[in-house]
Scaffold this active site. Structure first.
Site, short mmCIF file in Angstrom:
data_model
loop_
_atom_site.label_atom_id
_atom_site.label_comp_id
_atom_site.label_asym_id
_atom_site.label_seq_id
_atom_site.Cartn_x
_atom_site.Cartn_y
_atom_site.Cartn_z
N LYS A 1 -11.51 1.86 -10.24
CA LYS A 1 -11.15 1.45 -8.88
C LYS A 1 -12.33 0.64 -8.36
CE LYS A 1 -8.31 2.15 -5.21
NZ LYS A 1 -6.85 1.95 -5.18
N SER B 1 -11.48 2.00 0.07
CA SER B 1 -11.86 2.27 1.45
C SER B 1 -11.23 3.58 1.89
CB SER B 1 -11.42 1.12 2.37
OG SER B 1 -10.04 0.87 2.25
N ASP C 1 -8.71 8.54 -4.28
CA ASP C 1 -8.15 7.85 -5.44
C ASP C 1 -9.16 7.79 -6.59
OD1 ASP C 1 -5.90 7.47 -3.93
OD2 ASP C 1 -6.25 5.34 -3.56
N THR D 1 0.84 -1.18 0.00
CA THR D 1 0.00 0.00 0.00
C THR D 1 0.88 1.25 0.00
OG1 THR D 1 -1.91 1.04 1.08
CG2 THR D 1 -0.16 0.21 2.51
N GLU D 2 0.33 2.37 -0.43
CA GLU D 2 1.03 3.66 -0.45
C GLU D 2 2.31 3.60 -1.27
OE1 GLU D 2 -0.32 6.37 0.71
OE2 GLU D 2 -2.04 5.29 1.53
N LYS E 1 0.21 3.68 -6.62
CA LYS E 1 -0.58 3.05 -7.69
C LYS E 1 -1.49 4.05 -8.39
CE LYS E 1 -2.55 -0.12 -5.22
NZ LYS E 1 -1.91 0.24 -3.92
N THR E 2 -2.14 4.91 -7.60
CA THR E 2 -3.07 5.86 -8.21
C THR E 2 -2.33 6.90 -9.04
OG1 THR E 2 -4.66 5.55 -6.41
CG2 THR E 2 -4.90 7.52 -7.74
N GLU F 1 -7.34 -0.48 -11.23
CA GLU F 1 -6.37 -0.33 -10.14
C GLU F 1 -6.81 -1.15 -8.93
OE1 GLU F 1 -5.00 2.91 -6.86
OE2 GLU F 1 -5.59 3.70 -8.82
#
Length: 230
Positions: free
Chosen positions: A36, A40, A53, A10-11, A14-15, A113
């Site tokens: 997407k 969450s 995102d 995560t982080e 990706k976006t 994504e």
């Protein structure tokens, strides 16, 4: 063409990568939409729940799409999706996520994504890997140049290939400007990852996906294996 965008964790950006790819595709005169399937962490607005995102992908996509097409399932708690789904009593399954993607909005390019890393849990025994397998799209792997990235990237790439999906390419990001040995790690990844590098996005305090698009090379994607759309 369809692509599935995943990350080593995560982080990792990706976006940012997905939005930059969308701008790069649109700059060639082709239509593109970023999807997407689940997100969450959302804010309540007059239009309903909105995820940061999802809004970024909507802004980077070709005109004419609306938010519900981009992010059909949005969960308010800013925690792991399967935990957020349990809290709001939503059944988070591959079948439900597929329903929001297929047939879904139409464009020359559709970029899906994922959330978190490759095997983030959904519900029951399903993970994001199961969604990727159901879609059978070529995969683009996002690797953040930070401590641990070599092991994480190689393990993820190995798993993608092990389950039979084509690894179309990978993109490096730099989320931490203070991280040492970024060039050395990047060179190691170029040597070890079994796919072409599509670009390297440097750290920026306020990254602009449209500007970052110029740092990407889409040419290797033209030869990526593209399974039939489900």
């Amino acid at each position: 063409m369809n692509l599935f965008i995943t990350g080593t964790d995560t982080e990792v950006g990706k976006t940012l990568v997905t939005a930059s790819l969308l701008h790069a595709i649109r700059a060639r005169g082709e239509t593109a939409v970023g999807l997407k399937p689940v997100a969450s962490g959302a804010e309540r607005t007059a239009e309903g729940l909105r995820n940061e995102d999802g809004l970024a992908l909507l802004a980077a996509s070709s005109p004419g799409f609306h938010y519900d097409q981009i992010n059909p399932l949005v969960l308010e708690p800013a925690i792991a999706p399967h935990i957020a789904a349990e809290e709001v009593e939503v059944d988070l399954t591959v079948e439900r996520l597929l329903a929001g993607i297929t047939p879904g909005p139409s464009a020359d390019w559709r970029l899906v994504e994922g959330v978190g890393g490759w095997r983030v849990p959904l519900s029951g025994r399903e993970t994001m890997e199961d969604l990727a397998l159901a879609l059978a799209y070529p995969v683009v792997l996002v690797v953040a140049l930070r401590l641990g990235c070599l092991n994480h990237a190689m393990l993820t790439a190995d798993r993608i290939r092990q389950v039979g999906l084509p690894l179309a390419g990978w993109i490096a990001t730099e989320p931490d400007p203070c991280q040492s040995r970024r060039d050395e790690n990047f060179a190691t990844l170029q040597q070890w990852l079994p796919a072409p590098c599509l670009g390297r996005l440097p750290w920026a305090e306020s990254p602009d996906p449209k500007r970052m698009a110029g740092l990407l090379d889409l040419s290797p994607l033209s030869t990526a294996s593209q399974p039939a759309r489900p």
